[in-house]
Design a protein around this motif. Structure first.
Motif, PDB file in Angstrom:
ATOM      1  N   GLU A  50      -5.097   2.325   7.636  1.00  0.00           N
ATOM      2  CA  GLU A  50      -3.765   1.945   8.075  1.00  0.00           C
ATOM      3  C   GLU A  50      -3.852   0.724   8.987  1.00  0.00           C
ATOM      4  O   GLU A  50      -4.896   0.470   9.607  1.00  0.00           O
ATOM      5  CB  GLU A  50      -3.094   3.101   8.830  1.00  0.00           C
ATOM      6  CG  GLU A  50      -2.874   4.351   7.991  1.00  0.00           C
ATOM      7  CD  GLU A  50      -2.249   5.465   8.798  1.00  0.00           C
ATOM      8  OE1 GLU A  50      -2.139   5.299  10.036  1.00  0.00           O
ATOM      9  OE2 GLU A  50      -1.882   6.498   8.197  1.00  0.00           O
TER      10      GLU A  50
ATOM     11  N   HIS B 231      -9.067   8.419   0.649  1.00  0.00           N
ATOM     12  CA  HIS B 231      -8.552   8.228   1.996  1.00  0.00           C
ATOM     13  C   HIS B 231      -8.079   6.778   2.119  1.00  0.00           C
ATOM     14  O   HIS B 231      -8.632   5.875   1.484  1.00  0.00           O
ATOM     15  CB  HIS B 231      -9.622   8.525   3.048  1.00  0.00           C
ATOM     16  CG  HIS B 231     -10.206   9.903   2.940  1.00  0.00           C
ATOM     17  ND1 HIS B 231      -9.734  10.974   3.655  1.00  0.00           N
ATOM     18  CD2 HIS B 231     -11.227  10.392   2.180  1.00  0.00           C
ATOM     19  CE1 HIS B 231     -10.427  12.050   3.368  1.00  0.00           C
ATOM     20  NE2 HIS B 231     -11.348  11.732   2.465  1.00  0.00           N
ATOM     21  N   TYR B 232      -7.098   6.558   2.974  1.00  0.00           N
ATOM     22  CA  TYR B 232      -6.513   5.231   3.132  1.00  0.00           C
ATOM     23  C   TYR B 232      -6.620   4.770   4.584  1.00  0.00           C
ATOM     24  O   TYR B 232      -6.432   5.566   5.508  1.00  0.00           O
ATOM     25  CB  TYR B 232      -5.031   5.225   2.713  1.00  0.00           C
ATOM     26  CG  TYR B 232      -4.781   5.624   1.283  1.00  0.00           C
ATOM     27  CD1 TYR B 232      -4.778   4.681   0.265  1.00  0.00           C
ATOM     28  CD2 TYR B 232      -4.539   6.965   0.952  1.00  0.00           C
ATOM     29  CE1 TYR B 232      -4.533   5.053  -1.051  1.00  0.00           C
ATOM     30  CE2 TYR B 232      -4.288   7.342  -0.354  1.00  0.00           C
ATOM     31  CZ  TYR B 232      -4.291   6.380  -1.349  1.00  0.00           C
ATOM     32  OH  TYR B 232      -4.053   6.757  -2.651  1.00  0.00           O
TER      33      TYR B 232
ATOM     34  N   SER C 147      -7.181  14.861  -5.102  1.00  0.00           N
ATOM     35  CA  SER C 147      -6.432  14.547  -3.891  1.00  0.00           C
ATOM     36  C   SER C 147      -7.301  14.427  -2.640  1.00  0.00           C
ATOM     37  O   SER C 147      -7.148  13.491  -1.879  1.00  0.00           O
ATOM     38  CB  SER C 147      -5.336  15.598  -3.675  1.00  0.00           C
ATOM     39  OG  SER C 147      -4.555  15.286  -2.552  1.00  0.00           O
TER      40      SER C 147
ATOM     41  N   ALA D  91      -0.040   9.737  -5.003  1.00  0.00           N
ATOM     42  CA  ALA D  91       0.312  11.101  -4.600  1.00  0.00           C
ATOM     43  C   ALA D  91       1.015  11.860  -5.713  1.00  0.00           C
ATOM     44  O   ALA D  91       0.859  13.083  -5.838  1.00  0.00           O
ATOM     45  CB  ALA D  91       1.191  11.049  -3.354  1.00  0.00           C
TER      46      ALA D  91
ATOM     47  N   LYS E  17       0.175   4.383  -2.449  1.00  0.00           N
ATOM     48  CA  LYS E  17      -0.036   5.750  -1.980  1.00  0.00           C
ATOM     49  C   LYS E  17       0.969   6.710  -2.608  1.00  0.00           C
ATOM     50  O   LYS E  17       0.613   7.838  -2.980  1.00  0.00           O
ATOM     51  CB  LYS E  17       0.067   5.796  -0.455  1.00  0.00           C
ATOM     52  CG  LYS E  17      -1.061   5.075   0.259  1.00  0.00           C
ATOM     53  CD  LYS E  17      -0.835   4.996   1.761  1.00  0.00           C
ATOM     54  CE  LYS E  17      -0.868   6.354   2.414  1.00  0.00           C
ATOM     55  NZ  LYS E  17      -0.786   6.247   3.893  1.00  0.00           N
ATOM     56  N   SER E  18       2.216   6.265  -2.752  1.00  0.00           N
ATOM     57  CA  SER E  18       3.238   7.126  -3.364  1.00  0.00           C
ATOM     58  C   SER E  18       2.916   7.397  -4.825  1.00  0.00           C
ATOM     59  O   SER E  18       3.024   8.540  -5.307  1.00  0.00           O
ATOM     60  CB  SER E  18       4.606   6.471  -3.231  1.00  0.00           C
ATOM     61  OG  SER E  18       4.943   6.275  -1.878  1.00  0.00           O
TER      62      SER E  18
ATOM     63  N   LEU F  66       0.822  -1.206   0.000  1.00  0.00           N
ATOM     64  CA  LEU F  66       0.000   0.000   0.000  1.00  0.00           C
ATOM     65  C   LEU F  66       0.858   1.258   0.000  1.00  0.00           C
ATOM     66  O   LEU F  66       0.442   2.292  -0.536  1.00  0.00           O
ATOM     67  CB  LEU F  66      -0.940  -0.010   1.206  1.00  0.00           C
ATOM     68  CG  LEU F  66      -2.020   1.072   1.185  1.00  0.00           C
ATOM     69  CD1 LEU F  66      -3.075   0.751   0.145  1.00  0.00           C
ATOM     70  CD2 LEU F  66      -2.654   1.238   2.555  1.00  0.00           C
ATOM     71  N   GLN F  67       2.033   1.197   0.583  1.00  0.00           N
ATOM     72  CA  GLN F  67       2.908   2.374   0.579  1.00  0.00           C
ATOM     73  C   GLN F  67       3.287   2.758  -0.850  1.00  0.00           C
ATOM     74  O   GLN F  67       3.309   3.939  -1.207  1.00  0.00           O
ATOM     75  CB  GLN F  67       4.179   2.080   1.386  1.00  0.00           C
ATOM     76  CG  GLN F  67       4.060   2.337   2.873  1.00  0.00           C
ATOM     77  CD  GLN F  67       3.618   3.740   3.208  1.00  0.00           C
ATOM     78  OE1 GLN F  67       2.619   3.900   3.914  1.00  0.00           O
ATOM     79  NE2 GLN F  67       4.310   4.750   2.734  1.00  0.00           N
TER      80      GLN F  67
ATOM     81  N   TRP G 264      -8.988   3.768  10.401  1.00  0.00           N
ATOM     82  CA  TRP G 264      -9.109   4.921   9.519  1.00  0.00           C
ATOM     83  C   TRP G 264      -9.994   5.969  10.185  1.00  0.00           C
ATOM     84  O   TRP G 264     -10.677   5.696  11.180  1.00  0.00           O
ATOM     85  CB  TRP G 264      -9.673   4.522   8.162  1.00  0.00           C
ATOM     86  CG  TRP G 264     -11.084   4.005   8.184  1.00  0.00           C
ATOM     87  CD1 TRP G 264     -12.226   4.728   8.014  1.00  0.00           C
ATOM     88  CD2 TRP G 264     -11.502   2.652   8.397  1.00  0.00           C
ATOM     89  NE1 TRP G 264     -13.331   3.910   8.098  1.00  0.00           N
ATOM     90  CE2 TRP G 264     -12.911   2.633   8.325  1.00  0.00           C
ATOM     91  CE3 TRP G 264     -10.826   1.447   8.626  1.00  0.00           C
ATOM     92  CZ2 TRP G 264     -13.645   1.459   8.482  1.00  0.00           C
ATOM     93  CZ3 TRP G 264     -11.568   0.285   8.780  1.00  0.00           C
ATOM     94  CH2 TRP G 264     -12.951   0.306   8.713  1.00  0.00           C
TER      95      TRP G 264
END
Length: 494
Positions: free
Chosen positions: A160, A157-158, A153, A144, A140-141, A136-137, A215
């Motif tokens: 965690e 929402h994510y 943007s 972004a 997300k990168s 997931l990182q 979340w």
């Protein structure tokens, strides 16, 4: 895939070293058990001879739960859990979770997210299976970098991961006042459809916690305003999301097939099936309580709560401990009209089509055995939420109810029945045990059994008959001696 990276050997060794654990249990599910010896060897090389490692497999209950009973057999000080996990709190031992790294095409997933952002007017909340937490990182990168040019943007929402370490919370008999204040099951005020997942209000956000994910959304918004997008397979964790948020719009990205799916009619159909089981449980007289976990914190309190609820409803309950339920195991208890399965959220739903009697969850039991309680559409998977939100005293309305299963009105017996009725029931049970010529189908088909004693008396087979016409034993007979190839008496004949 690299063994040390996939099983996080260095991070696991650091956790064991930092806590000075000398005896560690490594719990593997069946699908990754083939790697257990190599993982144990790699950890031993990192930790040295001062730490003893024990490999555990074939857990008594669901492999997603921490097997504290198996770990206690080797006096383990902590458990390292590999693979899919429900992240339920433990009772006595700390647990360290290694979810693994499932493969996923990040670029294809990002393109699909862009497509849904452009074609959807709702904000998107990304949820995922824990095995995709590390991937997931990268997602997300990549998002972004591309979102500023599209202007979407604020629309995504994510969730965690709550934590990869679970410390024991004990099997508390009482919920502390702090827990009662922090947890608010009715997150949306003046909304009768209270959410079953744990959520609390912190500052200007509402925090949700479910299945190891956490979340937050702004307090002025509702969870129904979001499109829930699940990244992962269609497993028990996803079923937990679908049933808990059954009023939300849900989509799923399948990393294996690289496609988005939005038709979950069969998952929503499960709710209708569960409601049918609730109606069927209302007509039950004898209830079996299945112990589906020995490690999840609070399971003893929930079992006692179920006993009290069933007793107040005027029904008889029996507690059964048998490991993982199966049709063959439960068929040994034909006197039970319904079973209540107390387990973690991700193993609570059993497809009882092949079972002799339906198997329901504690939430469904509260709907069935609480007089006047109606289902509002919410669905609670975590029994710990029921311990927090359950009222201490349930006022039963002594009036006839309509049974949708039997097609008529029925009147349930309540706990506060008179002493004369209790004595009459005791006398009828004694008479049932002493009766021999009673028709074998009088209770089996009429459903009038109020306890296991009544049911046993009406069975055609009551076990081996111990009384014989001639009680004296028969004289013994000397058998043949020798080998089968040639007994002694056969040799003499030759």
């Amino acid at each position: 895939m690299d063994l040390e990276s996939n099983y996080e050997i260095h991070r696991t060794a650091d956790y064991i070293r930092s806590n000075n654990f000398a005896r560690v249990a490594l719990q593997f599910p069946d699908e990754v058990l083939k790697d257990s010896t190599r993982v144990a060897k790699a950890l031993r090389n990192e930790l040295g001879r001062g730490v003893r490692l024990f490999v555990m497999a074939d857990t008594a209950y669901g492999s997603c739960c921490v097997d504290e009973v198996g770990a206690a057999h080797v006096d383990a000080e902590c458990v390292v859990h590999y693979g899919h996990a429900c992240m339920s709190p433990t009772t006595t031992l700390p647990a360290f979770f290694v979810f693994g790294k499932a493969s996923i095409d990040v670029s294809d997933c990002v393109q699909s997210l862009h497509h849904h952002l452009s074609s959807n007017n709702k904000p998107i909340l990304v949820l995922f299976g824990l095995e995709y937490a590390l991937a997931l990182q990268d997602i997300k990168s990549a998002m972004a970098m591309s979102l500023p040019s599209t202007g979407f943007s604020p629309m995504i929402h994510y969730a965690e991961v709550t934590s990869s370490v679970v410390n024991p919370s004990g099997d508390r008999d009482e919920i502390s006042e702090q827990d009662t204040k922090d947890v608010d099951l009715n997150c949306d005020e003046k909304d009768k459809t209270s959410k079953s997942e744990k959520c609390c209000k912190l500052g200007t956000d509402t925090i949700y916690d479910l299945g190891g994910l956490k979340w937050s959304i702004p307090m002025d918004q509702k969870i129904n305003d979001y499109l829930l997008l699940w990244i992962g397979s269609e497993d028990s964790a996803f079923a937990n999301i679908v049933l808990t948020f059954n009023s939300c719009e849900i989509a799923r990205y399948d990393p294996e097939r690289r496609q988005f799916l939005r038709d979950f009619f069969h998952q929503k159909k499960t709710l209708k099936r569960r409601y049918y089981l609730v109606e069927k449980a209302k007509d039950a007289n004898i209830v079996g309580i299945l112990v589906g976990t020995l490690a999840v914190a609070g399971y003893l309190k929930m079992i006692n709560q179920m006993k009290e609820l069933i007793e107040r409803a005027g029904k008889k309950s029996y507690t059964l401990v048998m490991g993982r339920p199966s049709p063959a195991k439960l068929a040994n208890f034909p006197e039970c009209d319904v079973f209540v399965y107390v387990s973690c959220a991700q193993t609570a739903l059993l497809d009882s089509k092949d079972f002799l009697a339906p198997v329901i969850t504690p939430f469904e039991a509260m709907l069935a055995f609480s007089s006047g309680k109606e289902w509002t559409g919410e669905y609670v998977m975590e029994f710990r939420d029921l311990m927090i939100s359950a009222p201490q005293d349930i006022n039963h309305i002594q009036e006839a109810r309509f049974s949708f299963i039997k097609g008529g009105y029925m009147e349930d017996k309540m706990k506060d029945q008179t002493n004369e009725e209790s004595l009459a029931l005791l006398e009828s049970s004694k008479a049932a045990l002493n009766s021999i010529d009673r028709p074998s189908n009088s209770i089996l088909f009429n459903g009038s059994a109020q306890s296991g004693v009544d049911f046993f008396a009406a069975r055609s087979f009551k076990g081996l008959k111990m009384q014989y016409d001639n009680p004296s034993p028969t004289s013994y007979i000397i058998g043949r001696s020798g080998r089968a190839a040639g007994y002694d008496d056969e040799k003499k004949l030759r």
